[in-house]
Design an enzyme around this catalytic site. Structure first.
Site, PDB file in Angstrom:
ATOM      1  N   GLY A  28      29.716  35.877  34.403  1.00 42.45           N
ATOM      2  CA  GLY A  28      30.090  36.417  35.330  1.00 42.45           C
ATOM      3  C   GLY A  28      31.469  37.244  35.008  1.00 42.45           C
ATOM      4  N   ALA A  30      32.404  40.253  34.267  1.00 47.36           N
ATOM      5  CA  ALA A  30      32.750  41.502  34.689  1.00 47.36           C
ATOM      6  C   ALA A  30      33.137  41.585  36.320  1.00 47.36           C
ATOM      7  CB  ALA A  30      31.612  42.658  34.627  1.00 47.36           C
ATOM      8  N   ILE A  33      36.678  37.679  39.710  1.00 47.54           N
ATOM      9  CA  ILE A  33      37.387  36.586  39.041  1.00 47.54           C
ATOM     10  C   ILE A  33      37.162  36.671  37.400  1.00 47.54           C
ATOM     11  CG2 ILE A  33      37.406  33.960  38.739  1.00 47.54           C
ATOM     12  CD1 ILE A  33      36.089  34.111  41.527  1.00 47.54           C
ATOM     13  N   ARG A 102      33.274  35.843  48.944  1.00 47.48           N
ATOM     14  CA  ARG A 102      33.335  35.839  50.322  1.00 47.48           C
ATOM     15  C   ARG A 102      34.039  36.977  51.059  1.00 47.48           C
ATOM     16  NH1 ARG A 102      36.213  31.180  53.386  1.00 47.48           N
ATOM     17  NH2 ARG A 102      38.032  31.291  51.542  1.00 47.48           N
ATOM     18  N   ASN A 115      24.430  32.545  45.999  1.00 49.73           N
ATOM     19  CA  ASN A 115      25.045  31.843  44.662  1.00 49.73           C
ATOM     20  C   ASN A 115      23.949  30.889  44.265  1.00 49.73           C
ATOM     21  OD1 ASN A 115      26.970  33.890  45.051  1.00 49.73           O
ATOM     22  ND2 ASN A 115      28.559  32.608  45.605  1.00 49.73           N
ATOM     23  N   ALA A 139      31.763  29.061  40.577  1.00 47.84           N
ATOM     24  CA  ALA A 139      31.050  29.807  41.661  1.00 47.84           C
ATOM     25  C   ALA A 139      31.053  28.982  42.914  1.00 47.84           C
ATOM     26  CB  ALA A 139      29.482  30.050  41.152  1.00 47.84           C
ATOM     27  N   ASN A 140      31.184  29.518  44.040  1.00 47.44           N
ATOM     28  CA  ASN A 140      31.113  28.763  45.276  1.00 47.44           C
ATOM     29  C   ASN A 140      29.706  28.808  45.939  1.00 47.44           C
ATOM     30  OD1 ASN A 140      33.725  27.533  46.024  1.00 47.44           O
ATOM     31  ND2 ASN A 140      34.500  29.559  46.279  1.00 47.44           N
ATOM     32  N   ASP A 171      43.023  24.550  44.420  1.00 44.18           N
ATOM     33  CA  ASP A 171      43.583  23.706  45.659  1.00 44.18           C
ATOM     34  C   ASP A 171      44.848  23.089  45.194  1.00 44.18           C
ATOM     35  OD1 ASP A 171      41.301  24.414  47.023  1.00 44.18           O
ATOM     36  OD2 ASP A 171      40.178  22.581  45.946  1.00 44.18           O
ATOM     37  N   HIS A 198      36.034  21.011  47.466  1.00 45.19           N
ATOM     38  CA  HIS A 198      36.489  22.334  47.387  1.00 45.19           C
ATOM     39  C   HIS A 198      36.215  23.325  48.565  1.00 45.19           C
ATOM     40  CE1 HIS A 198      38.495  25.870  45.387  1.00 45.19           C
ATOM     41  NE2 HIS A 198      37.311  26.383  45.076  1.00 45.19           N
ATOM     42  N   MET A 248      42.440  32.624  41.732  1.00 37.96           N
ATOM     43  CA  MET A 248      41.293  31.646  40.979  1.00 37.96           C
ATOM     44  C   MET A 248      41.294  31.740  39.747  1.00 37.96           C
ATOM     45  SD  MET A 248      38.912  29.614  42.183  1.00 37.96           S
ATOM     46  CE  MET A 248      39.037  28.583  40.378  1.00 37.96           C
TER      47      MET A 248
END
Length: 337
Positions: A28, A30, A33, A102, A115, A139-140, A171, A198, A248
């Site tokens: 991921g 590109a 994050i 998000r 995701n 990844a969330n 956090d 998280h 992040m």
């Protein structure tokens, strides 16, 4: 692709004083994050090969970052011609920031359906190509994506709970920064342990163990809420154009650095979301608490330490949410293998 031994020799050619030779893959790379994370990792002297993978755009990102004058070699891969296999071959650490961001009004659970599929498929590739790598999941929703990776690895017969990590470092970073703002101090001097998970109420900052255990009730409540929902602050400030990407990336780079230090044999302790015995008898297989890292990943899982009455309440709330979050990830893989 060079073997681990050959890569070590190649590193020596770059610098006779090099002490380590590690390949780090970013899946991921590109994205919002992934790009700043990859740039920060290019500066890490423990990284000698930086492997960037995404659906598109990665060769350009790699070419751009490769001009930074540090010793690591950077390569960019896309799905064509088995790109993900090449990206992951011989990787020592895999960092996964892939996924959609998000948007205003979205919770981390709202991100789940999209995701979850992305993380599942990337985990399959990791299990196939570098099952011994340390895997850091950004990844969330992390509370669910970490169990997804664990279940995929179990299905492949390669799961090692010492090698799978949910990155909760943001956090910790926020807690340090926000507490310093309240106390009027330097964030570098403020260490705050954050446990639980998280997302939202699963994030439990242990302020009673900080340098400022006696905050007034109103300051305490406001600070806890800001730490738990700091992501919303960024989403709102970006007016729907993005979420917490730069902070992040900073946190992800810090945690990756800690993993690399552990691989080298340095003892470093960071809170991270891992398979944990602390509340397993309550049906909570994963929990974030301070973890000492080492050459094989998790070396020691520390307990939460002495808690205030308020923190006990926060942890009870966190546990109730985590049971559902973890189950969601496990059930997803069972229903969508």
């Amino acid at each position: 692709m060079l073997s681990r031994t050959a890569r070590f020799s190649a590193t020596r050619a770059f610098s006779s004083s090099a002490a380590s030779a590690y390949k780090v893959a970013v899946l991921g790379a590109a994205g919002g994050i992934g790009q700043p994370l990859s740039l920060l990792l290019k500066e890490n002297t423990d990284v000698t090969e930086l492997s960037l993978y995404d659906l598109r755009g990665t060769p350009g990102v790699a070419a751009d970052i490769s001009h930074v004058n540090t010793k690591s070699v950077v390569k960019g891969y896309t799905p064509e011609q088995g790109g993900i296999d090449a990206a992951l071959e011989n990787a020592d650490v895999v960092v996964i920031p892939a996924g959609v961001p998000r948007k205003p009004g979205m919770t981390r659970d709202d991100l789940f359906n999209t995701n979850a599929s992305i993380v599942r498929d990337l985990a399959k590739a990791v299990g196939k190509n570098c099952p011994k790598a340390l895997v850091a999941i950004i990844a969330n929703p992390v509370n669910s994506t970490v169990p997804i990776v664990a279940e995929v690895f179990k299905n492949q017969g390669v799961y090692d709970p010492k090698r799978v990590f949910g990155v909760t470092t943001l956090d910790v970073v926020r807690a340090s920064r926000f507490l310093a703002e309240v106390a009027g101090t330097n964030p570098a001097d403020e260490k705050v342990t954050v446990v639980g998970g998280h997302s939202g109420h699963t994030i439990v900052p242990l302020l009673s163990q900080s340098n400022h255990p006696d905050l007034s009730a109103d300051k305490y409540e406001a600070l806890v809420h800001r730490i738990q929902f700091g992501g919303d602050e960024v989403v709102k400030a970006k007016d729907g154009a993005g979420s917490a990407t730069l902070s992040m990336a900073f946190a992800g780079a810090r945690f990756t650095s800690s993993l690399l230090k552990g691989l080298k044999g340095e003892k470093v302790t960071e809170p991270t979301f891992v398979e944990s015995p602390l509340f397993k008898d309550e049906g909570i297989a994963f929990w974030s608490s301070p973890v000492t890292l080492g050459p094989n990943g998790v070396e020691k899982i520390h307990d939460n330490g002495k808690l205030s009455a308020k923190e006990e309440e926060l942890i009870a709330t966190a546990k109730a949410d985590l049971v559902k979050n973890i189950k969601k990830g496990v059930d997803f893989v069972a229903q969508n293998p």
